[in-house]
Design an enzyme around this catalytic site. Structure first.
Site, PDB file in Angstrom:
ATOM      1  N   ARG A 193      47.268 -90.118  38.723  1.00  0.00           N
ATOM      2  CA  ARG A 193      47.219 -89.232  37.564  1.00  0.00           C
ATOM      3  C   ARG A 193      48.517 -89.415  36.789  1.00  0.00           C
ATOM      4  O   ARG A 193      49.552 -89.769  37.347  1.00  0.00           O
ATOM      5  CB  ARG A 193      47.083 -87.772  37.995  1.00  0.00           C
ATOM      6  CG  ARG A 193      45.841 -87.480  38.838  1.00  0.00           C
ATOM      7  CD  ARG A 193      45.846 -86.030  39.311  1.00  0.00           C
ATOM      8  NE  ARG A 193      44.645 -85.686  40.078  1.00  0.00           N
ATOM      9  CZ  ARG A 193      44.551 -85.741  41.398  1.00  0.00           C
ATOM     10  NH1 ARG A 193      45.605 -86.120  42.123  1.00  0.00           N
ATOM     11  NH2 ARG A 193      43.426 -85.429  42.014  1.00  0.00           N
ATOM     12  N   ARG A 229      42.490 -94.682  35.501  1.00  0.00           N
ATOM     13  CA  ARG A 229      42.134 -94.156  36.826  1.00  0.00           C
ATOM     14  C   ARG A 229      40.637 -94.357  37.083  1.00  0.00           C
ATOM     15  O   ARG A 229      40.219 -94.777  38.166  1.00  0.00           O
ATOM     16  CB  ARG A 229      42.518 -92.675  36.866  1.00  0.00           C
ATOM     17  CG  ARG A 229      42.233 -91.920  38.163  1.00  0.00           C
ATOM     18  CD  ARG A 229      42.850 -90.535  38.011  1.00  0.00           C
ATOM     19  NE  ARG A 229      42.344 -89.560  38.970  1.00  0.00           N
ATOM     20  CZ  ARG A 229      42.860 -89.358  40.186  1.00  0.00           C
ATOM     21  NH1 ARG A 229      43.858 -90.110  40.594  1.00  0.00           N
ATOM     22  NH2 ARG A 229      42.360 -88.433  40.981  1.00  0.00           N
ATOM     23  N   HIS A 260      41.363 -87.074  45.913  1.00  0.00           N
ATOM     24  CA  HIS A 260      40.314 -86.071  45.732  1.00  0.00           C
ATOM     25  C   HIS A 260      40.134 -85.277  47.018  1.00  0.00           C
ATOM     26  O   HIS A 260      40.076 -85.847  48.105  1.00  0.00           O
ATOM     27  CB  HIS A 260      38.985 -86.744  45.375  1.00  0.00           C
ATOM     28  CG  HIS A 260      38.936 -87.265  43.982  1.00  0.00           C
ATOM     29  ND1 HIS A 260      38.035 -88.230  43.572  1.00  0.00           N
ATOM     30  CD2 HIS A 260      39.676 -86.961  42.882  1.00  0.00           C
ATOM     31  CE1 HIS A 260      38.224 -88.486  42.289  1.00  0.00           C
ATOM     32  NE2 HIS A 260      39.201 -87.723  41.843  1.00  0.00           N
TER      33      HIS A 260
END
Length: 311
Positions: free
Chosen positions: A163, A260, A283
């Site tokens: 990120r 990403r 995640h």
């Protein structure tokens, strides 16, 4: 019938909101962005309740909550925003029940509106190669720290799937060039180790050799710096990606999150298993990662329809 004009929240509600925000921050370890969004959602709910004569939390029923969401939908809020608001409502009342503010949880049966699943726009492998070649060619013509840094930004984002906040948060101690990995502090302060490819490691090494030219009092241990020597601002990183994308004709105008997406999609297309990609992306749930299998599946379906004689 027009809804009454909302009035200021009573002090008691403000105190509850403050306590709820502290709970999200310190007990649930939610991000600052999430805390701000949830607090705003509950604040909006409180104002709706007050405007409709509900002045105590223990007076709230499921019909009140559904009415609030229906009004928000009529006002034009997106399904994604409504889903977040209903989620914030459930989190709030679950907490309120645990703290004794309500006996029964009125939000327990509150359902979230379905959000249409959209395939994220992404790059092809050829687009990614074109992008990296373009920024490297530009760096050879413009031998400045900024050009070298920008190559490293793009290579690391595409190689690792970080990120943009994670990229900008990297410290020198997070890089292990010998092992080819980065230590990343992601959402919820969860740490993970992410491998990076040889081109990204070379680009990082080249940037670190030029980094001393920009070092200043605010640099500290930040890997990526702005031209004034402070830690790189995520807005600058986004601008770097958007400007670099202009080198690719007909490619989608994506930012760091698009790189990403591309990294995850290309890994899955190359045979990586879903669990490994989930861990690389940080995640919490494999369900979040599965969107990328839909991207690959859509391309596979298109290829099948074009090529198979009995499609």
């Amino acid at each position: 019938m027009d809804e009454p004009t909302p009035r200021e929240l009573p002090a008691g509600f403000q105190e509850v909101l403050d306590e709820f925000a502290e709970h999200l921050t310190w007990q649930e370890n939610r991000s600052e962005h999430t805390v701000r969004a949830y607090r705003g959602d509950v604040d909006d709910l409180m104002r709706h309740l007050l405007a409709n004569g509900v002045e105590r939390l223990d007076q709230v029923g499921l019909a009140d909550l559904r009415g609030w969401l229906a009004g928000e939908q009529s006002a034009g809020l997106s399904a994604a925003t409504l889903q977040r608001r209903s989620g914030a409502c459930r989190v709030f009342f679950r907490w309120a029940r645990s703290r004794g503010f309500v006996v029964d949880d009125p939000a327990a049966a509150l359902k979230s509106p379905k959000v249409p699943r959209r395939l994220p726009r992404t790059l092809t492998r050829d687009d990614a190669e074109t992008l990296m070649k373009a920024v490297m060619d530009a760096a050879q013509l413009d031998d400045t720290p900024a050009a070298v840094r920008n190559v490293a930004i793009l290579e690391v984002l595409y190689s690792s799937g970080l990120r943009v906040s994670e990229l900008c948060g990297l410290d020198l101690s997070d890089i292990d060039l010998d092992r080819g990995v980065l230590r990343v502090l992601g959402k919820g302060d969860k740490e993970r180790t992410v491998p990076v490819g040889v081109p990204a490691l070379r680009a990082l090494d080249a940037w670190l050799a030029r980094r001393p030219e920009w070092i200043g009092p605010a640099s500290r241990q930040a890997v990526f710096l702005g031209h004034r020597g402070g830690r790189l601002d995520p807005r600058v990183a986004r601008r770097v990606v958007h400007e670099a994308m202009r080198a690719i004709p007909d490619a989608p105008d994506i930012g760091p999150h698009g790189l990403r997406h591309a990294m995850a999609t290309h890994l899955l297309e190359g045979g990586a298993d879903l669990r490994s990609v989930q861990e690389m992306l940080g995640h919490a749930s494999p369900a979040t990662t599965q969107i990328y299998t839909h991207v690959s599946g859509e391309r596979l379906r298109q290829a099948f329809q074009l090529a198979h004689p009995r499609a």
